[in-house]
Design a protein around this motif. Structure first.
Motif, PDB file in Angstrom:
ATOM      1  N   GLU A   1       5.913   5.660  25.638  1.00 25.47           N
ATOM      2  CA  GLU A   1       6.524   6.228  24.438  1.00 25.47           C
ATOM      3  C   GLU A   1       7.403   7.433  24.755  1.00 25.47           C
ATOM      4  OE1 GLU A   1       4.013   6.793  21.011  1.00 25.47           O
ATOM      5  OE2 GLU A   1       2.858   5.008  21.502  1.00 25.47           O
ATOM      6  N   ASP A   2       7.101   8.137  25.832  1.00 24.57           N
ATOM      7  CA  ASP A   2       7.918   9.290  26.227  1.00 24.57           C
ATOM      8  C   ASP A   2       9.339   8.893  26.617  1.00 24.57           C
ATOM      9  OD1 ASP A   2       5.772  10.991  25.780  1.00 24.57           O
ATOM     10  OD2 ASP A   2       5.176  11.035  27.899  1.00 24.57           O
ATOM     11  N   ASP A   3       9.557   7.620  26.956  1.00 21.93           N
ATOM     12  CA  ASP A   3      10.886   7.134  27.326  1.00 21.93           C
ATOM     13  C   ASP A   3      11.779   6.898  26.109  1.00 21.93           C
ATOM     14  OD1 ASP A   3      10.013   7.035  29.999  1.00 21.93           O
ATOM     15  OD2 ASP A   3       9.337   4.953  29.770  1.00 21.93           O
ATOM     16  N   LEU A   4      11.173   6.694  24.966  1.00 25.92           N
ATOM     17  CA  LEU A   4      11.919   6.245  23.787  1.00 25.92           C
ATOM     18  C   LEU A   4      13.010   7.202  23.323  1.00 25.92           C
ATOM     19  CD1 LEU A   4       9.118   4.458  21.741  1.00 25.92           C
ATOM     20  CD2 LEU A   4      10.629   3.556  23.531  1.00 25.92           C
ATOM     21  N   PRO A   5      12.793   8.515  23.299  1.00 31.97           N
ATOM     22  CA  PRO A   5      13.899   9.387  22.893  1.00 31.97           C
ATOM     23  C   PRO A   5      15.136   9.240  23.784  1.00 31.97           C
ATOM     24  CG  PRO A   5      11.837  10.603  22.829  1.00 31.97           C
ATOM     25  CD  PRO A   5      11.547   9.274  23.493  1.00 31.97           C
ATOM     26  N   ILE A   6      14.917   8.993  25.058  1.00 32.84           N
ATOM     27  CA  ILE A   6      16.055   8.808  25.967  1.00 32.84           C
ATOM     28  C   ILE A   6      16.727   7.466  25.687  1.00 32.84           C
ATOM     29  CG2 ILE A   6      16.749   8.577  28.394  1.00 32.84           C
ATOM     30  CD1 ILE A   6      14.306  10.513  28.956  1.00 32.84           C
ATOM     31  N   PHE A   7      15.940   6.411  25.506  1.00 29.47           N
ATOM     32  CA  PHE A   7      16.514   5.107  25.156  1.00 29.47           C
ATOM     33  C   PHE A   7      17.332   5.210  23.866  1.00 29.47           C
ATOM     34  CE2 PHE A   7      12.731   2.565  27.150  1.00 29.47           C
ATOM     35  CZ  PHE A   7      13.125   2.947  28.411  1.00 29.47           C
ATOM     36  N   PHE A   8      16.794   5.940  22.887  1.00 30.43           N
ATOM     37  CA  PHE A   8      17.491   6.083  21.610  1.00 30.43           C
ATOM     38  C   PHE A   8      18.847   6.756  21.821  1.00 30.43           C
ATOM     39  CE2 PHE A   8      18.568   8.377  17.706  1.00 30.43           C
ATOM     40  CZ  PHE A   8      18.609   7.318  16.822  1.00 30.43           C
ATOM     41  N   GLU A   9      18.866   7.838  22.573  1.00 26.59           N
ATOM     42  CA  GLU A   9      20.126   8.548  22.828  1.00 26.59           C
ATOM     43  C   GLU A   9      21.113   7.662  23.574  1.00 26.59           C
ATOM     44  OE1 GLU A   9      21.193  11.521  21.631  1.00 26.59           O
ATOM     45  OE2 GLU A   9      19.310  11.498  20.495  1.00 26.59           O
ATOM     46  N   GLN A  10      20.622   6.906  24.542  1.00 24.93           N
ATOM     47  CA  GLN A  10      21.508   6.028  25.316  1.00 24.93           C
ATOM     48  C   GLN A  10      22.150   4.960  24.438  1.00 24.93           C
ATOM     49  OE1 GLN A  10      18.791   4.615  28.314  1.00 24.93           O
ATOM     50  NE2 GLN A  10      19.385   6.208  29.760  1.00 24.93           N
ATOM     51  N   GLN A  11      21.381   4.423  23.500  1.00 25.06           N
ATOM     52  CA  GLN A  11      21.920   3.337  22.694  1.00 25.06           C
ATOM     53  C   GLN A  11      22.836   3.824  21.572  1.00 25.06           C
ATOM     54  OE1 GLN A  11      20.301   1.798  19.404  1.00 25.06           O
ATOM     55  NE2 GLN A  11      19.859   3.938  19.061  1.00 25.06           N
TER      56      GLN A  11
ATOM     57  N   ASP B   1      14.357   5.444  12.631  1.00 26.02           N
ATOM     58  CA  ASP B   1      13.147   4.795  12.119  1.00 26.02           C
ATOM     59  C   ASP B   1      13.113   3.317  12.509  1.00 26.02           C
ATOM     60  OD1 ASP B   1      12.244   7.169  11.011  1.00 26.02           O
ATOM     61  OD2 ASP B   1      13.054   6.716   9.018  1.00 26.02           O
ATOM     62  N   HIS B   2      14.238   2.635  12.366  1.00 27.60           N
ATOM     63  CA  HIS B   2      14.319   1.226  12.757  1.00 27.60           C
ATOM     64  C   HIS B   2      14.086   1.084  14.260  1.00 27.60           C
ATOM     65  CE1 HIS B   2      16.380  -2.534  13.960  1.00 27.60           C
ATOM     66  NE2 HIS B   2      15.760  -2.990  12.894  1.00 27.60           N
ATOM     67  N   PHE B   3      14.696   1.947  15.037  1.00 25.68           N
ATOM     68  CA  PHE B   3      14.536   1.934  16.489  1.00 25.68           C
ATOM     69  C   PHE B   3      13.064   2.094  16.865  1.00 25.68           C
ATOM     70  CE2 PHE B   3      14.062   4.299  20.436  1.00 25.68           C
ATOM     71  CZ  PHE B   3      14.827   3.552  21.327  1.00 25.68           C
ATOM     72  N   MET B   4      12.400   3.079  16.276  1.00 25.02           N
ATOM     73  CA  MET B   4      10.995   3.337  16.601  1.00 25.02           C
ATOM     74  C   MET B   4      10.102   2.173  16.150  1.00 25.02           C
ATOM     75  SD  MET B   4      11.059   6.013  18.386  1.00 25.02           S
ATOM     76  CE  MET B   4       9.330   6.437  18.512  1.00 25.02           C
ATOM     77  N   ALA B   5      10.388   1.599  14.987  1.00 20.70           N
ATOM     78  CA  ALA B   5       9.609   0.459  14.501  1.00 20.70           C
ATOM     79  C   ALA B   5       9.762  -0.736  15.444  1.00 20.70           C
ATOM     80  CB  ALA B   5      10.040   0.084  13.084  1.00 20.70           C
ATOM     81  N   ARG B   6      10.966  -0.956  15.939  1.00 23.04           N
ATOM     82  CA  ARG B   6      11.205  -2.062  16.872  1.00 23.04           C
ATOM     83  C   ARG B   6      10.416  -1.853  18.156  1.00 23.04           C
ATOM     84  NH1 ARG B   6      15.062  -3.591  20.993  1.00 23.04           N
ATOM     85  NH2 ARG B   6      15.920  -1.511  20.893  1.00 23.04           N
ATOM     86  N   TRP B   7      10.432  -0.635  18.682  1.00 21.57           N
ATOM     87  CA  TRP B   7       9.693  -0.361  19.916  1.00 21.57           C
ATOM     88  C   TRP B   7       8.185  -0.398  19.691  1.00 21.57           C
ATOM     89  CZ3 TRP B   7      10.609  -0.589  24.930  1.00 21.57           C
ATOM     90  CH2 TRP B   7      11.947  -0.713  25.323  1.00 21.57           C
ATOM     91  N   THR B   8       7.725  -0.038  18.510  1.00 21.00           N
ATOM     92  CA  THR B   8       6.291  -0.166  18.199  1.00 21.00           C
ATOM     93  C   THR B   8       5.891  -1.634  18.278  1.00 21.00           C
ATOM     94  OG1 THR B   8       6.267   1.818  16.846  1.00 21.00           O
ATOM     95  CG2 THR B   8       4.527   0.200  16.429  1.00 21.00           C
ATOM     96  N   ARG B   9       6.719  -2.517  17.705  1.00 19.56           N
ATOM     97  CA  ARG B   9       6.447  -3.957  17.778  1.00 19.56           C
ATOM     98  C   ARG B   9       6.479  -4.449  19.229  1.00 19.56           C
ATOM     99  NH1 ARG B   9       9.930  -3.741  13.439  1.00 19.56           N
ATOM    100  NH2 ARG B   9      11.656  -4.634  14.640  1.00 19.56           N
ATOM    101  N   ILE B  10       7.409  -3.936  20.012  1.00 21.96           N
ATOM    102  CA  ILE B  10       7.497  -4.326  21.426  1.00 21.96           C
ATOM    103  C   ILE B  10       6.221  -3.939  22.156  1.00 21.96           C
ATOM    104  CG2 ILE B  10       8.659  -3.784  23.618  1.00 21.96           C
ATOM    105  CD1 ILE B  10      11.300  -3.679  21.949  1.00 21.96           C
ATOM    106  N   PHE B  11       5.765  -2.707  21.972  1.00 22.31           N
ATOM    107  CA  PHE B  11       4.549  -2.236  22.648  1.00 22.31           C
ATOM    108  C   PHE B  11       3.312  -3.026  22.215  1.00 22.31           C
ATOM    109  CE2 PHE B  11       6.571   2.157  23.314  1.00 22.31           C
ATOM    110  CZ  PHE B  11       6.842   1.910  24.653  1.00 22.31           C
ATOM    111  N   GLU B  12       3.296  -3.512  20.986  1.00 21.50           N
ATOM    112  CA  GLU B  12       2.134  -4.233  20.464  1.00 21.50           C
ATOM    113  C   GLU B  12       2.131  -5.711  20.834  1.00 21.50           C
ATOM    114  OE1 GLU B  12       2.338  -3.369  16.284  1.00 21.50           O
ATOM    115  OE2 GLU B  12       1.424  -1.386  16.538  1.00 21.50           O
ATOM    116  N   ASP B  13       3.242  -6.227  21.316  1.00 24.65           N
ATOM    117  CA  ASP B  13       3.380  -7.654  21.608  1.00 24.65           C
ATOM    118  C   ASP B  13       3.117  -7.907  23.099  1.00 24.65           C
ATOM    119  OD1 ASP B  13       4.163 -10.299  22.005  1.00 24.65           O
ATOM    120  OD2 ASP B  13       5.861 -10.136  20.624  1.00 24.65           O
ATOM    121  N   ASP B  14       1.981  -8.536  23.400  1.00 23.77           N
ATOM    122  CA  ASP B  14       1.620  -8.804  24.793  1.00 23.77           C
ATOM    123  C   ASP B  14       2.566  -9.797  25.476  1.00 23.77           C
ATOM    124  OD1 ASP B  14      -0.544  -7.070  24.661  1.00 23.77           O
ATOM    125  OD2 ASP B  14      -1.955  -8.656  24.102  1.00 23.77           O
ATOM    126  N   ALA B  15       3.351 -10.520  24.695  1.00 28.37           N
ATOM    127  CA  ALA B  15       4.282 -11.482  25.271  1.00 28.37           C
ATOM    128  C   ALA B  15       5.577 -10.816  25.744  1.00 28.37           C
ATOM    129  CB  ALA B  15       4.603 -12.571  24.247  1.00 28.37           C
TER     130      ALA B  15
END
Length: 160
Positions: free
Chosen positions: A12-22, A42-56
């Motif tokens: 999760e610590d990577d996400l602020p950097i990913f957000f700025e890059q995109q 908010d959309h960005f964080m929600a998408r990454w929350t789903r990514i972290f929760e999806d084992d696939a």
């Protein structure tokens, strides 16, 4: 390449950097198929929350000289095992993407593995080719970052 790139698990610590890059308009244009509003945190964080929760879905953060440079991810797209990657603009053209994708696909046993790139994103197509992907098809779809239909190559690594 003047320095080295490494992969590690995404946190999760990577996400602020990913957000700025995109947020970079040039990066969005090259990627083409991006979220509708890259400024919507908010959309960005929600998408990454789903990514972290999806084992696939597997993600790895690309580190260059100890700095978060981007990520590589594997997921299912259109019913096929696929990968994509994102690299901050300041890391473009230095071989980091190729090294990261090579390292990532080297740990994924699934073949064939697919990737997609806008036809005019020559750099990304070249990265994928250096990693063993070959063009196996074409498609087009609406690209939010460009506001229009964009043609893309479908690329495959491994047996069909």
């Amino acid at each position: 390449m003047t320095s080295d790139a490494f992969l590690r698990d995404t946190t999760e610590d990577d996400l602020p950097i990913f957000f700025e890059q995109q947020l970079d308009p040039d990066a969005n244009y090259m990627a083409a198929f991006t979220s509708g509003d890259p400024t919507d945190r908010d959309h960005f964080m929600a998408r990454w929350t789903r990514i972290f929760e999806d084992d696939a879905i597997a993600t790895q953060t690309i580190l260059c000289d100890g700095h978060v440079a981007g990520y590589v991810a594997s997921f299912e797209q259109f019913g096929k095992p696929s990968i994509s990657y994102w690299l901050g603009k300041e890391y473009w053209g230095k071989g980091f993407a190729t090294k990261a994708v090579l390292g990532f696909v080297g740990h994924i046993n699934t073949r064939p593995l697919y990737a997609r790139a806008a036809k005019d994103n020559i750099a990304s197509i070249r990265v994928l080719e250096k990693c063993g992907f070959t063009i196996c098809g074409e498609d087009k779809g609406f690209a939010n970052a460009r506001g229009e239909q964009v043609e893309e190559f479908i690329m495959r690594l491994g047996a069909s």
